[in-house]
Design an enzyme around this catalytic site. Structure first.
Site, PDB file in Angstrom:
ATOM      1  N   LYS A 159      71.032  25.037 133.747  1.00 23.73           N
ATOM      2  CA  LYS A 159      72.390  25.518 133.463  1.00 23.73           C
ATOM      3  C   LYS A 159      72.463  26.151 132.065  1.00 23.73           C
ATOM      4  O   LYS A 159      72.989  27.258 131.908  1.00 23.73           O
ATOM      5  CB  LYS A 159      73.366  24.344 133.602  1.00 23.73           C
ATOM      6  CG  LYS A 159      74.822  24.691 133.369  1.00 23.73           C
ATOM      7  CD  LYS A 159      75.732  23.696 134.055  1.00 23.73           C
ATOM      8  CE  LYS A 159      75.945  22.413 133.290  1.00 23.73           C
ATOM      9  NZ  LYS A 159      76.688  22.573 132.015  1.00 23.73           N
ATOM     10  N   SER A 160      71.927  25.464 131.077  1.00 20.02           N
ATOM     11  CA  SER A 160      72.005  25.972 129.697  1.00 20.02           C
ATOM     12  C   SER A 160      71.272  27.309 129.573  1.00 20.02           C
ATOM     13  O   SER A 160      71.769  28.245 128.931  1.00 20.02           O
ATOM     14  CB  SER A 160      71.358  24.975 128.731  1.00 20.02           C
ATOM     15  OG  SER A 160      72.084  23.787 128.702  1.00 20.02           O
ATOM     16  N   ARG A 188      72.777  31.305 128.886  1.00 17.34           N
ATOM     17  CA  ARG A 188      72.260  32.096 127.765  1.00 17.34           C
ATOM     18  C   ARG A 188      71.592  33.372 128.246  1.00 17.34           C
ATOM     19  O   ARG A 188      71.568  34.378 127.526  1.00 17.34           O
ATOM     20  CB  ARG A 188      71.311  31.230 126.931  1.00 17.34           C
ATOM     21  CG  ARG A 188      72.086  30.163 126.118  1.00 17.34           C
ATOM     22  CD  ARG A 188      71.184  29.018 125.710  1.00 17.34           C
ATOM     23  NE  ARG A 188      71.827  28.070 124.798  1.00 17.34           N
ATOM     24  CZ  ARG A 188      72.628  27.070 125.167  1.00 17.34           C
ATOM     25  NH1 ARG A 188      72.959  26.890 126.446  1.00 17.34           N
ATOM     26  NH2 ARG A 188      73.145  26.239 124.256  1.00 17.34           N
ATOM     27  N   GLY A 246      82.419  23.946 129.233  1.00 19.01           N
ATOM     28  CA  GLY A 246      82.437  23.839 127.774  1.00 19.01           C
ATOM     29  C   GLY A 246      81.432  24.789 127.150  1.00 19.01           C
ATOM     30  O   GLY A 246      81.677  25.363 126.084  1.00 19.01           O
ATOM     31  N   ARG A 271      89.247  19.199 126.204  1.00 16.92           N
ATOM     32  CA  ARG A 271      88.053  19.014 125.371  1.00 16.92           C
ATOM     33  C   ARG A 271      88.217  19.659 123.990  1.00 16.92           C
ATOM     34  O   ARG A 271      88.873  20.690 123.853  1.00 16.92           O
ATOM     35  CB  ARG A 271      86.821  19.552 126.114  1.00 16.92           C
ATOM     36  CG  ARG A 271      86.611  18.772 127.404  1.00 16.92           C
ATOM     37  CD  ARG A 271      85.390  19.219 128.157  1.00 16.92           C
ATOM     38  NE  ARG A 271      84.180  18.938 127.402  1.00 16.92           N
ATOM     39  CZ  ARG A 271      82.974  19.352 127.786  1.00 16.92           C
ATOM     40  NH1 ARG A 271      82.844  20.054 128.894  1.00 16.92           N
ATOM     41  NH2 ARG A 271      81.919  19.056 127.062  1.00 16.92           N
ATOM     42  N   GLN A 273      76.066  23.381 121.654  1.00 13.59           N
ATOM     43  CA  GLN A 273      77.134  24.354 121.886  1.00 13.59           C
ATOM     44  C   GLN A 273      77.683  24.875 120.567  1.00 13.59           C
ATOM     45  O   GLN A 273      77.898  26.073 120.397  1.00 13.59           O
ATOM     46  CB  GLN A 273      78.249  23.729 122.731  1.00 13.59           C
ATOM     47  CG  GLN A 273      77.786  23.416 124.149  1.00 13.59           C
ATOM     48  CD  GLN A 273      78.852  22.739 124.994  1.00 13.59           C
ATOM     49  OE1 GLN A 273      79.917  22.396 124.499  1.00 13.59           O
ATOM     50  NE2 GLN A 273      78.546  22.541 126.267  1.00 13.59           N
ATOM     51  N   ASP A 285      73.098  14.557 128.652  1.00 13.81           N
ATOM     52  CA  ASP A 285      73.711  14.720 129.976  1.00 13.81           C
ATOM     53  C   ASP A 285      73.175  13.719 130.997  1.00 13.81           C
ATOM     54  O   ASP A 285      73.673  13.655 132.123  1.00 13.81           O
ATOM     55  CB  ASP A 285      73.480  16.150 130.492  1.00 13.81           C
ATOM     56  CG  ASP A 285      74.256  17.176 129.665  1.00 13.81           C
ATOM     57  OD1 ASP A 285      75.259  16.784 129.032  1.00 13.81           O
ATOM     58  OD2 ASP A 285      73.853  18.347 129.649  1.00 13.81           O
ATOM     59  N   LYS A 323      83.001  14.662 127.130  1.00  8.15           N
ATOM     60  CA  LYS A 323      82.326  15.540 128.089  1.00  8.15           C
ATOM     61  C   LYS A 323      83.324  15.912 129.194  1.00  8.15           C
ATOM     62  O   LYS A 323      84.526  15.796 129.012  1.00  8.15           O
ATOM     63  CB  LYS A 323      81.081  14.856 128.643  1.00  8.15           C
ATOM     64  CG  LYS A 323      79.993  14.641 127.600  1.00  8.15           C
ATOM     65  CD  LYS A 323      79.402  15.954 127.156  1.00  8.15           C
ATOM     66  CE  LYS A 323      78.344  15.795 126.092  1.00  8.15           C
ATOM     67  NZ  LYS A 323      77.915  17.052 125.523  1.00  8.15           N
ATOM     68  N   ARG A 370      78.529  15.241 137.050  1.00  7.11           N
ATOM     69  CA  ARG A 370      77.438  14.279 136.826  1.00  7.11           C
ATOM     70  C   ARG A 370      77.840  12.850 137.219  1.00  7.11           C
ATOM     71  O   ARG A 370      76.993  12.049 137.600  1.00  7.11           O
ATOM     72  CB  ARG A 370      76.944  14.337 135.383  1.00  7.11           C
ATOM     73  CG  ARG A 370      76.393  15.723 135.026  1.00  7.11           C
ATOM     74  CD  ARG A 370      75.513  15.715 133.801  1.00  7.11           C
ATOM     75  NE  ARG A 370      75.417  17.050 133.235  1.00  7.11           N
ATOM     76  CZ  ARG A 370      74.645  18.032 133.710  1.00  7.11           C
ATOM     77  NH1 ARG A 370      73.890  17.826 134.763  1.00  7.11           N
ATOM     78  NH2 ARG A 370      74.625  19.210 133.121  1.00  7.11           N
TER      79      ARG A 370
HETATM   80  C1  S3P Z   1      74.917  22.261 126.332  1.00 12.98           C
HETATM   81  C2  S3P Z   1      74.973  21.385 125.286  1.00 12.98           C
HETATM   82  C3  S3P Z   1      75.390  19.981 125.422  1.00 12.98           C
HETATM   83  C4  S3P Z   1      75.367  19.531 126.879  1.00 12.98           C
HETATM   84  C5  S3P Z   1      75.977  20.543 127.799  1.00 12.98           C
HETATM   85  C6  S3P Z   1      75.236  21.858 127.709  1.00 12.98           C
HETATM   86  C7  S3P Z   1      74.475  23.658 126.073  1.00 12.98           C
HETATM   87  O1  S3P Z   1      76.708  19.848 124.942  1.00 12.98           O
HETATM   88  O2  S3P Z   1      76.033  18.296 127.016  1.00 12.98           O
HETATM   89  O3  S3P Z   1      75.952  20.102 129.142  1.00 12.98           O
HETATM   90  O4  S3P Z   1      74.135  24.384 127.038  1.00 12.98           O
HETATM   91  O5  S3P Z   1      74.462  24.042 124.903  1.00 12.98           O
HETATM   92  P1  S3P Z   1      77.045  19.550 123.389  1.00 12.98           P
HETATM   93  O6  S3P Z   1      76.662  20.728 122.592  1.00 12.98           O
HETATM   94  O7  S3P Z   1      78.530  19.315 123.365  1.00 12.98           O
HETATM   95  O8  S3P Z   1      76.270  18.316 123.048  1.00 12.98           O
END
Ligand code: S3P
Length: 424
Positions: A16-17, A21, A88, A116, A161, A307, A334, A383
């Site tokens: 996902k991350s 990006r 988020g 959030r 993030q 996560d 979260k 989750r």
């Molecule tokens: C993420 C960073 C994490 C993670 C989220 C994805 C990202 O959050 O919990 O699911 O893709 O940068 P935080 O930056 O709030 O820790």
């Protein structure tokens, strides 16, 4: 109820991350970016839709995504609100990127996202000269693009993030930006910037230097399978008696592999076969059910497994002894308050669990979960829903999980994939 075991191989969807990006960096690059194994989940589609609204065209060919980059100054104002839905990551990363554009953006989100905290990005971005307005630090948020300047910023909490928001803003700022983290969080943004524009980034010790003024060039990106999705199968394979499964091509970026260390600490039967790659590291992981020792997770461990806390709590519920998780207050902000959600729902499953302000204490047992209340709540959190789904495999009676569909935020086919591995 007879308990089937899990057998066979599976490839879970893309990370996902990294998927978020790949769109973001692809959009602001010059030329095309080809993305293999992009995660088509609700969160990543929210990012994709936002860029389409800002004039970026994205095609799909033979399962590959092609992002036609417009360059750092080529985005255009969206006439409609940018709907970040439940994401988020979309919100915070885009807040950073849009802060230095020459137009205004309005961001909205669903009920969970609108609760959030956004102050964590508003504070450093404002220091850079940005103009962001939100209602008491929450969505809806208006980002009025402004000329930005570089800053030196030490993050108060480890957050990829927030780090990424500053990194993206820094690309449009005047002068260098230096970012420092209290603990290393996932570094996908740094790796991707290094790929798209190596002159723009330098890492020295725990400092990240961003130097604006260099173009980003379109790239070939292969998204690894998401270790945070693989986590549900790693735990299912470790706790459902008689199971043995292989999860293929899992992303093994060291900033994400906290769960592997925990499984090793517990004495789990896990085999790691590394795969040679040019970008993010990957491995095939084979897990077999067996006895598990309890674990201790403290604050320093959290970023690399942030996560995975819900599913690790389930793993603890099957260990021989008492496991503790501390320094995890971030879990309260979260997609849901995950510490409260886990404690409340696990109690319904008869699991011995104690909620602390910053963590959980879980007493394990290898007996079937004795269900006290079979109506389980997901809190609309993907989750939590997937954790409860895995837990249900060991329950002494059938349970019902409310609002299961929220799994589509990161893993639309989770139930189908789980059922495919289950053998009576
Ligand atoms: C993420 C960073 C994490 C993670 C989220 C994805 C990202 O959050 O919990 O699911 O893709 O940068 P935080 O930056 O709030 O820790």
């Amino acid at each position: 109820m007879s308990n089937p075991s899990l057998q066979g191989s599976i490839q879970v969807p893309g990370d996902k991350s990294v998927s978020h990006r790949s769109i973001i960096f692809g959009a602001i690059a010059e030329g095309d970016t080809h993305v293999k194994n992009f995660l088509r989940s609700n969160d990543c589609l929210a990012t994709l839709q936002a860029f389409r609204q800002m004039g970026v065209s994205v095609d799909e060919e033979k399962g590959e995504l092609i992002v036609h980059g417009v360059g750092l100054n080529g985005l255009t104002e969206s006439s409609a609100d940018l709907d970040m839905q439940n994401s988020g990551t979309s919100t915070r990363l885009l807040a950073g990127l849009l802060a230095g554009q020459d137009f205004t953006s309005h961001m909205v989100g669903d009920a969970s996202l609108s609760k959030r905290p956004m102050g964590r990005v508003i504070t450093p971005l404002t220091e850079m000269g940005a103009e962001l307005s939100a209602t008491e630090g929450h969505l809806p948020m208006t980002v009025k693009g402004q000329p930005l300047h570089g800053i030196n910023y030490r993050l108060p909490v480890a957050s990829a993030q927030v780090k990424s928001a500053i990194l993206l803003a820094a690309l449009t700022a005047k002068g260098e930006t230096v970012i420092e983290e209290p603990l290393p969080s996932r570094d996908h943004s740094e790796r991707m910037l290094d790929l798209f524009s190596p002159e723009s980034i330098e890492r020295t010790g725990d400092k990240i230097h961003i130097r604006p003024g260099y173009p980003l060039k379109g790239q070939e990106v292969t998204v690894p399978s998401d270790i945070s999705s693989a986590a549900f199968f790693l735990v299912a394979g470790a706790i459902v008696p008689g199971s043995r499964i292989t999860i293929e091509s899992v992303g093994m970026n060291p900033t994400r592999t906290g769960i592997i260390k925990v499984l090793e600490q517990m004495g789990a039967d896990l085999t790691i076969d590394s795969i040679e790659t040019a970008g993010e590291p990957m491995a095939n992981l084979t897990i077999q059910a067996g006895p598990l020792k309890p674990f201790t997770i403290t604050e320093k461990d959290i970023p690399a497994l942030v996560d995975e806390v819900p599913i690790l709590a389930l793993l603890a519920a099957r260990a021989d002894g008492v496991s503790t998780i501390s320094g995890a207050a971030e879990l309260r902000v979260k997609e849901s308050d995950r510490l409260a959600a886990i404690a409340t729902e696990f109690k319904k499953l008869g699991i011995q669990i104690e909620e602390k302000p910053d963590g959980l204490i879980i007493t394990g047992s290898t007996k079937p979960f004795q269900v006290a209340d079979k109506e389980l709540e997901s809190y609309g959190d993907h989750r939590i829903a997937m954790t409860l789904k895995v837990a249900s495999l060991l329950a002494d009676q059938a349970v019902h999980i409310q609002d299961e569909d929220c799994m589509a935020v990161s893993y639309p086919d989770f139930t189908k994939d789980l059922n495919q591995l289950l053998r009576k």
